[in-house]
Each structure stands twice: as C-alpha cells, then as structure tokens.
Scaffold this motif. Structure first.
Motif, short mmCIF file in Angstrom:
data_model
loop_
_atom_site.label_atom_id
_atom_site.label_comp_id
_atom_site.label_asym_id
_atom_site.label_seq_id
_atom_site.Cartn_x
_atom_site.Cartn_y
_atom_site.Cartn_z
N LEU A 107 1.52 -14.98 -27.11
CA LEU A 107 1.59 -13.55 -26.81
C LEU A 107 1.66 -12.73 -28.10
N ASP A 108 1.23 -11.48 -28.01
CA ASP A 108 1.33 -10.59 -29.16
C ASP A 108 2.63 -9.80 -29.15
N ARG A 140 9.69 -5.07 -22.56
CA ARG A 140 8.77 -6.21 -22.66
C ARG A 140 9.27 -7.36 -21.78
N VAL A 141 8.47 -7.76 -20.81
CA VAL A 141 8.85 -8.86 -19.94
C VAL A 141 7.67 -9.82 -19.75
N ALA A 142 7.99 -11.03 -19.37
CA ALA A 142 6.99 -12.02 -18.96
C ALA A 142 7.46 -12.66 -17.68
N VAL A 143 6.52 -13.04 -16.83
CA VAL A 143 6.84 -13.65 -15.54
C VAL A 143 6.15 -15.01 -15.47
N ARG A 157 2.65 -6.00 -12.21
CA ARG A 157 2.41 -5.47 -13.57
C ARG A 157 2.36 -3.94 -13.53
N HIS A 158 1.59 -3.41 -12.59
CA HIS A 158 1.46 -1.96 -12.47
C HIS A 158 2.82 -1.32 -12.19
N SER A 159 3.60 -1.93 -11.32
CA SER A 159 4.92 -1.39 -10.98
C SER A 159 5.82 -1.34 -12.20
N PHE A 160 5.83 -2.41 -13.00
CA PHE A 160 6.68 -2.44 -14.18
C PHE A 160 6.25 -1.39 -15.20
N LEU A 161 4.97 -1.30 -15.46
CA LEU A 161 4.48 -0.37 -16.47
C LEU A 161 4.67 1.08 -16.06
N THR A 162 4.51 1.37 -14.78
CA THR A 162 4.68 2.76 -14.33
C THR A 162 6.15 3.13 -14.18
N SER A 163 7.04 2.12 -14.24
CA SER A 163 8.48 2.39 -14.15
C SER A 163 9.12 2.55 -15.53
N GLY A 164 8.31 2.44 -16.59
CA GLY A 164 8.84 2.63 -17.93
C GLY A 164 8.64 1.47 -18.87
N GLU A 191 6.58 -1.37 -21.17
CA GLU A 191 5.46 -1.19 -22.10
C GLU A 191 4.60 -2.44 -22.25
N LYS A 192 5.19 -3.62 -22.16
CA LYS A 192 4.45 -4.87 -22.32
C LYS A 192 4.81 -5.81 -21.17
N PHE A 193 3.75 -6.38 -20.57
CA PHE A 193 3.95 -7.28 -19.41
C PHE A 193 3.00 -8.46 -19.55
N ALA A 194 3.50 -9.66 -19.34
CA ALA A 194 2.66 -10.86 -19.36
C ALA A 194 2.92 -11.70 -18.14
N ARG A 195 1.84 -12.16 -17.53
CA ARG A 195 1.93 -13.15 -16.45
C ARG A 195 1.54 -14.49 -17.05
N LEU A 196 2.44 -15.46 -17.02
CA LEU A 196 2.14 -16.77 -17.56
C LEU A 196 1.41 -17.61 -16.52
#
Length: 334
Positions: free
Chosen positions: A187-188, A266-269, A290-297, A299-304
């Motif tokens: 991940l970056d 920043r979270v990963a699932v 992903r959309h829910s997390f980003l629209t709730s504030g 900034e970075k989301f990763a699905r493993l």
C-alpha cells in the motif's frame, strides 16, 4: 486397498448464471429457500420470499453483480476463482491418484453433478472441502446436506469425507498472515486500523448454538498473534446484514462510519471468512463501504484481497487436504 482414483471436490457458495434480473432471482430463490439459510417455518417465510424479497432484491443484487462480473467468462468472480483454485491444485495431487474438481452449493456446477462426474471417472472415495473456514449451519452443514441428497439417489455410493472447519488451522492462519503482511507492505499508506470483516449471521442462529461467532473470534485472535497486532489495531466486524432482525455485530458499515467520524483517516479491510473474493468482498466492501468511509470523513481506504489462487492460499488448501486424505493416497507423496 483399491487403486481407484480419489476425488477431491472444492465447494463454495455459488453465483448466479447471469448478472440479469431473472438469473439473480433464480439464484436467490434457491439460496433463500434453503432451510439452513433461513430457518423460519416455510408457511411464514415462503410468502415473504415470493411476494417481497424476490420482487425487489434481485434488481439491486443484479446491479451489484454487474459491477464485478467476469464478462470474458460470463460468470461471477467466485466461480472464476474457485475454478482457478481447483485447476492450480490439480497438478499437485495428480501423482497421488487424486482428481481435483470444484462445485457450487447453489446454481452450478452442482455438488450432485460433480459427484456423478467423479464417479464416472472411477472415484470410489471423494473428499469434499467446504471452503468456509468458520463453521455455520447455513454454510458447512448445507454442503453436507446437499452431498447426502446426492448420495441418496445413487445405488452405488462413493465413500465421502468432509474437511472440517479450518478457522484455527496453522496452515490457514499462516497463509492469512503472510498475505496480509504482503498486501499492507504494497500500500502507499499505513492504515491506522485494520478491520477483519466476516460475513454476518442472524443472532438468533448464534443463540441457538451455532459456533460461528466463536470460530470467527478464534481466527482473529490467532491472526492478531501472527501479525503482532493489538486488538485496537485489528478489529472484528460483520458484514452483509439482511432484513431487520438482529445480526451478529458490530456491523462493518457502522464501525467504518464511526472510525471516520472519530478522526481515523486511513483504514484497510481484510476478510478472513472468505477464501475467494466474491460479491460481498469486491462490491460490498470494495465499492459500497469504501464510499461510506470516504464520504464520512476518511481519506484512504484499502480492501485486501482474499487468498484466492495465490501461492499462500494454495499451499494452505493443499496442506489441509493432504491431512484429510491421509490413508487414502494411492501413490506419489503421502
């Protein structure tokens, strides 16, 4: 002992035959008519299923399937990946006289037709591997039920073995840990929190004695040790709630929203309850949550990714299968 070949059948949940309304409706009717999945009295559940669920849900589900559909093969990703797992495992077992194939619990290819196909190839013994790490009556037990129905119509029956739940198997935990470490390193960004999201179950099924939640917690505890992560860094959640009744919690959607609102950026699932990516991992987590997390504030989301047909995943499946084939292997490696 007979030198006849041995069948080895990977079994996963299933996927509709198409990403259109009618195909998804047929699939959902079969899936939601299974008493292991919805254990309400049929006289109560059937009218709800036919008049409400199968009227509205297929259209929404079809849209979701289209977003992840394997257009080239015209099939869902779960079927593509399970086939790949079988195809890549096959040469590892060929010297042992073991024929590897795959089936789906719902839709096709069915467990019954694959048992017939293995029997036609001379297999008098078949190992069924339900690809559900944590036991639930609605998943593992349903596979056993369907295999029993397939055998019930046969005059000459093969001998069956079933791979037990592997939620705490060292081979599985090691593969999860290796895959997670590799994907996090690629991940970056560095996630502040990792969420281990398992498919949910109605709480009523847990209350009646289903060990599923206990198995999920055991998987997560072992993974935390393997990754050397504290509980606050690697958190438990459950996804895919259906209907208005209470399901196992906390819900993944709620956890992600609360993390974003509390300042986590920043979270990963990861999804340790799935061995292959499917609608629930690719679309529900990778798109919707992903959309829910980003629209709730956030900034970075990763699905493993799930283990899929990675070398880590294949090694785990092979190790577990070889143990369960002990005493049956007819040649090559023992």
């Amino acid at each position: 002992m007979s030198a006849s070949p041995i069948g080895f059948l990977l079994v996963n949940l299933g996927t509709p035959s198409g990403a259109d309304y009618r195909s998804v409706r047929r699939y959902l009717r079969e899936f939601l008519s299974d008493r292991r999945v919805v254990d309400l009295p049929p006289l109560l559940w059937r009218p709800i299923l036919e008049s409400f669920v199968l009227t509205f849900r297929p259209r929404r589900s079809a849209r979701a399937y289209r977003s992840v559909w394997n257009v080239e093969r015209d099939e869902g990703p779960l079927k593509t990946i399970t086939r790949a797992q079988a195809e890549r495992l096959a040469p590892r077992f060929s010297a042992d006289g073991v024929i590897v194939d795959f089936a789906m619990r719902y839709a096709g290819p069915s467990i019954g037709e694959k048992i017939d196909a293995l029997g036609a190839k001379g297999c008098e013994r078949i190992l069924l591997f339900p690809l559900y790490p944590q036991y639930a009556a609605s998943t593992t037990a349903s596979v056993v039920d369907e295999a029993a129905r397939a055998l019930a119509r046969l005059r000459v029956q093969p001998t069956l073995r079933f791979v037990p739940p592997f939620y705490d198997d060292p081979a599985y935990i090691d593969a999860l840990a290796a895959s997670t470490r590799a994907q996090l390193a690629a991940l970056d960004f560095e996630p502040e929190v990792l969420i281990a999201s398992f498919h949910g179950l109605p709480q009523a099924q847990i209350d009646r004695g289903d060990p599923y939640r206990r198995h999920c917690e055991a998987t997560l505890d072992l993974l935390r040790v393997a990754l050397d992560m504290p509980a606050e860094r690697l958190r438990l959640a459950f996804q895919s709630r259906f209907g208005r009744t209470q399901w196992t919690g906390p819900y993944t959607a709620t956890v992600l929203r609360e993390l974003a609102q509390s300042g986590a950026k920043r979270v990963a699932v990861l999804t340790p309850g799935f061995v292959a990516d499917c609608l629930e991992t690719l679309e529900e987590i990778g798109v919707e949550l992903r959309h829910s997390f980003l629209t709730s504030g956030g900034e970075k989301f990763a699905r493993l990714d799930c283990l899929n047909d990675s070398e880590d995943g294949l090694r785990a499946l092979e190790t577990i299968a070889r143990r369960e084939l002990s005493g049956w292997a007819v040649g090559g490696r023992q």
